[in-house]
Write an enzyme that holds these catalytic residues in place. Sequence first.
Site, PDB file in Angstrom:
ATOM      1  N   GLU A   1       0.827  -1.217   0.000  1.00 21.10           N
ATOM      2  CA  GLU A   1       0.000   0.000   0.000  1.00 21.10           C
ATOM      3  C   GLU A   1       0.858   1.263   0.000  1.00 21.10           C
ATOM      4  OE1 GLU A   1      -3.148  -0.112   2.924  1.00 21.10           O
ATOM      5  OE2 GLU A   1      -3.346   2.070   2.888  1.00 21.10           O
TER       6      GLU A   1
ATOM      7  N   LYS B   1      -7.278  -1.046  11.623  1.00 21.97           N
ATOM      8  CA  LYS B   1      -6.615  -1.408  10.362  1.00 21.97           C
ATOM      9  C   LYS B   1      -5.404  -0.497  10.152  1.00 21.97           C
ATOM     10  CE  LYS B   1      -5.999  -1.657   5.678  1.00 21.97           C
ATOM     11  NZ  LYS B   1      -5.277  -0.787   4.774  1.00 21.97           N
TER      12      LYS B   1
ATOM     13  N   ASP C   1       4.460 -14.644  11.816  1.00 24.24           N
ATOM     14  CA  ASP C   1       3.133 -15.186  11.515  1.00 24.24           C
ATOM     15  C   ASP C   1       2.131 -14.032  11.644  1.00 24.24           C
ATOM     16  OD1 ASP C   1       0.660 -16.374  11.467  1.00 24.24           O
ATOM     17  OD2 ASP C   1       1.209 -18.031  12.784  1.00 24.24           O
TER      18      ASP C   1
HETATM   19  C1  MEV Z   1      -5.804   2.912   5.264  1.00 20.49           C
HETATM   20  O1  MEV Z   1      -4.973   1.848   4.890  1.00 20.49           O
HETATM   21  C2  MEV Z   1      -5.821   3.070   6.760  1.00 20.49           C
HETATM   22  C3  MEV Z   1      -6.794   4.144   7.280  1.00 20.49           C
HETATM   23  O2  MEV Z   1      -8.084   3.887   6.772  1.00 20.49           O
HETATM   24  C4  MEV Z   1      -6.758   4.061   8.785  1.00 20.49           C
HETATM   25  C5  MEV Z   1      -7.791   4.942   9.451  1.00 20.49           C
HETATM   26  O3  MEV Z   1      -8.840   5.239   8.843  1.00 20.49           O
HETATM   27  O4  MEV Z   1      -7.547   5.287  10.623  1.00 20.49           O
HETATM   28  C6  MEV Z   1      -6.391   5.494   6.784  1.00 20.49           C
END
Ligand code: MEV
Length: 428
Positions: A83, A261, A277
Site C-alpha cells: 500500500e 486497520k 506469523d
Molecule cells: C488505510 O490503509 C488506513 C486508514 O483507513 C486508517 C484509518 O482510517 O484510521 C487510513
Amino acid sequence: MSKTSRIPGFYNLSIEERLKKIAEYAELNENEIKLLQKEGNLDFKTADLMIENVIGTMAYPFAVAVNFLINNRDYIVPMVIEETSVVAAASNAAKVMRRDGGIKATTTGPVMIGQIQLVDVKDPWYTRMLILEHKDEILQLANEQDPILVKLGGGAKDIEVRVIDTPKGQMVITHLIVDVRDAMGANAVNTMSEKVAPLIERITGGRVYLRIITNLAEKRLVRAWVKVYKEDIGGEEVVDGIVTAWAFAAGDPYRAATHNKGIMNGVIAVALATAQDHRALEAGAHAYAARTGRYLPLSIWEKDKDGNLVGSLEMPMAVGLVGGATKVHPLAKIALKILGVKTASELSEVMGAVGLAQNFAALRALATEGIQKGHMRLHARNIAVMAGATGSLIEKVAEIMVRDNKIRYDYARELVEKLSKEGEADKN
Ligand code: MEV
C-alpha cells in the site's frame, strides 16, 4: 480434454515440473512462465522447503521507515507492504515523536497460552478442581517436552482452568501458560498441549478434543505510549481533531475496525519484513479489541493538561526471533539486522511503537486534510504506469492528473498518448 484441478502427486514434483503443469492448465504465455521462473532473494530451494506445491516466489516492496526513536534508541524499521503512503506516513509520524526519548514501549513478557478442550464430564466445576489439583504433574510433563526452553528460563509455568458454555454443552478448558522466550511459541505450546492431554483425560475421565495455542495472546501484550507536542503538529486544533477521531472509533465498531486497520498497516508491514506469523498477529489484535464483548480501538488518544496529544496502545504481540520463517527467509534475517533487535520482546516493542505511530499518522491526516491528498499522488503514478507511461512521463502524467483532479485510467491514457506524441514531435 477438459481441465481438472485434480493432479495426483503434485506435491512430489519438482518446482519446474509443477510449473509446467500449471502453465499448461492456465495457458500461461512465455513471459508469464519466465517471470515465475525468476529466482529472487528467496531461493527456490528454501521456498520449496517452507511450504508445499511451490511454483515460484513473489516479491513485494521492501522499504524502511526512518526517524524512529523508541525507548531512547534509534531504529530504522524495515517494512514490506503493497500500500502506498504507509511507509512515508510512519516516517513522518516518527519525526514528531522523538522528543523525551521518543516512543515508550514495554512488553508483559513472552508468555503464550495452549488450550486443551475437555468434554464429556458430568461435573465440570469439580473436574476443574481435579485438574488444578494436578497442576505440578501437568507442568512437569509439559516441561519434559522442551528441556532447551526450560534451560533458557522458559517453559510451562502455570495452568488456568475455565468452564465454558457452548452449543454442545459445558466444556472444561485448561490453559497451559508457557514462557516461550524468543520464539513465537506455537510449536512449543502445541507440542506441550498435545502431550499433557492424555494426562488430563486420566485425571478427569473426560475426553480431550482440541489441543492448540490461542492467538488471543493476552499474556503477551505490548504497551506503547507517546506524547506529541501540539506545536509540532499544527496546534491544539489538530490535537482536538485527533482526539475526536479516536472518540468516533471508541463509540462505533465500524470506525474502530478501520482505526485498528491503520494500526495493523504498521504492525503487519514489519511482521512481513521479519517473516512473522502475521495471521496470528491479526487474529490476536482483533480478538483483543473485542475482549469486552464490544469491538474497541486498540489505541487511545487524549489531550493532556498542557494541550498536547498523548497516545497509548495495548495489544497482543506474539512475535519470535527463533524458529519459524524468521530464521529461514534470507531477507527476514537482513531485516532483523537492519532493525538491530536482540530479543522477541524488543521486536514486539518496536512493532507496537510503529503501530501507534501509523495510527497517529492516519488520524492526523483524516482529521486535517483527509487521507486522499497524500494517497492520490502515489495512486496517480500507479495509474500513469498502468496507462503505459514510462520514464519521466510517469511523473508528468501523474502531476497533470492531480492538478486536474482527474485521477482516472482513461485520462491517463489520453495524456500518455498526447505527451508521447509531443515528445516525438520535439525530437523531430
Ligand atoms: C488505510 O490503509 C488506513 C486508514 O483507513 C486508517 C484509518 O482510517 O484510521 C487510513
